[in-house]
Structures are given as structure tokens and as C-alpha cells.
Motif scaffolding. Structure first.
Motif, PDB file in Angstrom:
ATOM      1  N   ASP A 136    -104.498 -71.395   7.790  1.00  0.00           N
ATOM      2  CA  ASP A 136    -105.241 -70.245   8.281  1.00  0.00           C
ATOM      3  C   ASP A 136    -106.620 -70.637   8.819  1.00  0.00           C
ATOM      4  O   ASP A 136    -107.083 -70.069   9.813  1.00  0.00           O
ATOM      5  CB  ASP A 136    -105.368 -69.174   7.196  1.00  0.00           C
ATOM      6  CG  ASP A 136    -104.063 -68.432   6.960  1.00  0.00           C
ATOM      7  OD1 ASP A 136    -103.151 -68.542   7.809  1.00  0.00           O
ATOM      8  OD2 ASP A 136    -103.954 -67.746   5.923  1.00  0.00           O
ATOM      9  N   ALA A 137    -107.264 -71.588   8.173  1.00  0.00           N
ATOM     10  CA  ALA A 137    -108.580 -72.047   8.649  1.00  0.00           C
ATOM     11  C   ALA A 137    -108.455 -72.662  10.039  1.00  0.00           C
ATOM     12  O   ALA A 137    -109.287 -72.408  10.917  1.00  0.00           O
ATOM     13  CB  ALA A 137    -109.177 -73.053   7.671  1.00  0.00           C
ATOM     14  N   TYR A 138    -107.404 -73.432  10.254  1.00  0.00           N
ATOM     15  CA  TYR A 138    -107.204 -74.045  11.578  1.00  0.00           C
ATOM     16  C   TYR A 138    -106.880 -72.968  12.620  1.00  0.00           C
ATOM     17  O   TYR A 138    -107.478 -72.947  13.698  1.00  0.00           O
ATOM     18  CB  TYR A 138    -106.091 -75.097  11.537  1.00  0.00           C
ATOM     19  CG  TYR A 138    -105.831 -75.673  12.902  1.00  0.00           C
ATOM     20  CD1 TYR A 138    -106.743 -76.590  13.461  1.00  0.00           C
ATOM     21  CD2 TYR A 138    -104.733 -75.313  13.651  1.00  0.00           C
ATOM     22  CE1 TYR A 138    -106.538 -77.114  14.726  1.00  0.00           C
ATOM     23  CE2 TYR A 138    -104.528 -75.828  14.924  1.00  0.00           C
ATOM     24  CZ  TYR A 138    -105.435 -76.721  15.455  1.00  0.00           C
ATOM     25  OH  TYR A 138    -105.229 -77.243  16.724  1.00  0.00           O
ATOM     26  N   GLU A 143    -104.241 -71.853   3.013  1.00  0.00           N
ATOM     27  CA  GLU A 143    -105.673 -71.789   3.334  1.00  0.00           C
ATOM     28  C   GLU A 143    -106.022 -72.758   4.466  1.00  0.00           C
ATOM     29  O   GLU A 143    -106.761 -72.411   5.396  1.00  0.00           O
ATOM     30  CB  GLU A 143    -106.491 -72.102   2.083  1.00  0.00           C
ATOM     31  CG  GLU A 143    -107.981 -71.974   2.270  1.00  0.00           C
ATOM     32  CD  GLU A 143    -108.758 -72.295   0.994  1.00  0.00           C
ATOM     33  OE1 GLU A 143    -109.974 -72.506   1.116  1.00  0.00           O
ATOM     34  OE2 GLU A 143    -108.156 -72.338  -0.093  1.00  0.00           O
ATOM     35  N   ARG A 191     -97.915 -68.451  12.897  1.00  0.00           N
ATOM     36  CA  ARG A 191     -98.261 -68.558  11.476  1.00  0.00           C
ATOM     37  C   ARG A 191     -96.992 -68.460  10.611  1.00  0.00           C
ATOM     38  O   ARG A 191     -96.781 -69.272   9.707  1.00  0.00           O
ATOM     39  CB  ARG A 191     -99.243 -67.469  11.079  1.00  0.00           C
ATOM     40  CG  ARG A 191     -99.641 -67.518   9.608  1.00  0.00           C
ATOM     41  CD  ARG A 191    -100.639 -66.434   9.229  1.00  0.00           C
ATOM     42  NE  ARG A 191    -101.970 -66.797   9.707  1.00  0.00           N
ATOM     43  CZ  ARG A 191    -102.630 -66.173  10.677  1.00  0.00           C
ATOM     44  NH1 ARG A 191    -102.094 -65.127  11.282  1.00  0.00           N
ATOM     45  NH2 ARG A 191    -103.826 -66.572  11.054  1.00  0.00           N
ATOM     46  N   ALA A 243    -107.662 -69.897  12.641  1.00  0.00           N
ATOM     47  CA  ALA A 243    -108.844 -69.055  12.891  1.00  0.00           C
ATOM     48  C   ALA A 243    -109.773 -69.727  13.904  1.00  0.00           C
ATOM     49  O   ALA A 243    -110.476 -69.024  14.642  1.00  0.00           O
ATOM     50  CB  ALA A 243    -109.578 -68.793  11.580  1.00  0.00           C
TER      51      ALA A 243
END
Length: 194
Positions: free
Chosen positions: A188-190, A185, A86, A192
Motif C-alpha cells: 500500500d505504501a508503494y 503495508e 492491489r 500510494a
């Protein structure tokens, strides 16, 4: 007594001026004369360091790539696995003014790399370096039990490179519509989903 010139320092100075001129004026507006003027040199003074604008562009791209690598080294130093991945992606994404300026160098370099085998090879080597690091972080995350989805790691890396590099294009073309918060965003969505 003749003046002693540090040629490496002079080259770096010219590269730093070049990438800022390209970032402000675009690749077509960044003439050798304009770059020399911003650097405080006569037009012909660039020739001993860079034979052409293309050479300056390649050096500027490498400088931006090196700056990104320095940031990723610092930001991932005490991290591993998914946290390191990340942080790595955050340093590639154009999340602030400096990284948007860097993207303005990267995008025209990609255009040149389409038809210039040397630039294409330079880019391929740089991306291989990033792929290796990202695959290492993914393996750490699997070893730590954080990533559990049965997806092939190289596919994850390809997706993340497409996302981060695509974000550079979008941030240059549509800065008002592609905010840092939206980029984070999406990343982070990917992550997650893994």
C-alpha cells in the motif's frame, strides 16, 4: 471388466499431493516414493503420469500458478485500475497458510528454472501473462486519473513483481518476521506513491 481411470483427474490428484508433500518436506524430501505413498499408490504407479520428480515439480508449479490466477480472476472481477492491481497483488502475496504453502513450491521451481531451459520458458510465459494484466490495470488507473506520477508503467510492474515474488521467499524463510500485515503495508505504501 477393466477399471476405467480418468487420467486427467489422476494427474491432478498427484499434482495436489506433490505440492503438499513438497510444501511439508521440501523438494529433497519429496521423493517419488513419498509422493506415491501420500497418494495411496505403489511407487511405480506414478511413472505413467510423470516420468520424473522434475516433471511433477513443473506440473505442481503450473498448478499453483493456475490456482493463483483463479483467485486473481475472482478478486478483480468487479474492479478496475488501482483497486484491481492491489487485489491482484494480494492474491500473489503469501498472506495465508495456503499461499505460504504455494510459495514453498514456487521457490524450488525457480531454483530448477535457473538451469532448465524448459522450466525457465514456462516461468517466462507465466510472468508475461501477469505483466500484461498488471499493465492493463495501470493503464486503467491512468485513464481514471488515479495514477498521476510520470513513471513508466513497466517499471511499476517490475517493482511489484519483485515485491510479490520476494515476499514469497521471505515468507518461506522468515514467516514470523514477514507477516501479512507487513506485506500489505509495504504494498500500500508503494501504491500510494503512484
Amino acid at each position: 471388466m477393466p477399471k476405467v481411470v480418468d487420467h486427467d483427474a489422476r494427474r491432478l490428484e498427484l499434482v495436489e499431493v506433490t505440492w503438499r508433500v513438497i510444501a511439508q518436506s521440501g523438494i529433497d524430501g519429496a521423493t517419488m516414493r513419498e509422493i506415491a505413498s501420500h497418494a495411496g499408490f505403489a511407487n511405480g504407479a506414478l511413472k505413467p503420469y510423470f516420468a520424473s520428480k522434475d516433471d511433477l515439480l513443473a506440473a505442481s508449479f503450473q498448478h499453483v500458478f493456475n490456482l493463483t490466477n483463479e483467485r486473481t480472476e475472482r478478486s478483480t472481477k468487479d474492479l478496475s485500475g488501482l483497486a484491481a492491481l492491489r487485489a491482484f497483488c494480494h492474491e500473489v502475496l503469501p498472506l495465508d497458510e495456503d499461499r505460504i504453502l504455494e510459495a514453498r513450491i514456487v521457490v524450488p521451481f525457480w531454483q530448477k528454472a535457473l538451469t532448465d531451459p524448459e522450466k525457465a520458458e514456462q516461468h517466462a510465459q507465466d510472468m508475461n501473462q501477469w505483466r500484461t494484466r498488471m499493465l492493463g490495470y495501470l493503464q486503467q488507473a491512468r485513464d481514471e486519473g488515479i495514477i498521476t506520477k510520470p513513471i513508466v508503467d513497466i517499471q511499476v510492474v517490475r517493482h511489484l513483481l519483485s515485491t510479490t515474488m520476494g515476499a514469497q521467499v521471505m515468507a518461506v524463510l522468515y514467516p514470523a518476521e514477514f507477516s501479512p500485515a507487513q506485506q500489505i503495508e509495504a504494498l500500500d505504501a508503494y501504491l500510494a506513491m503512484l
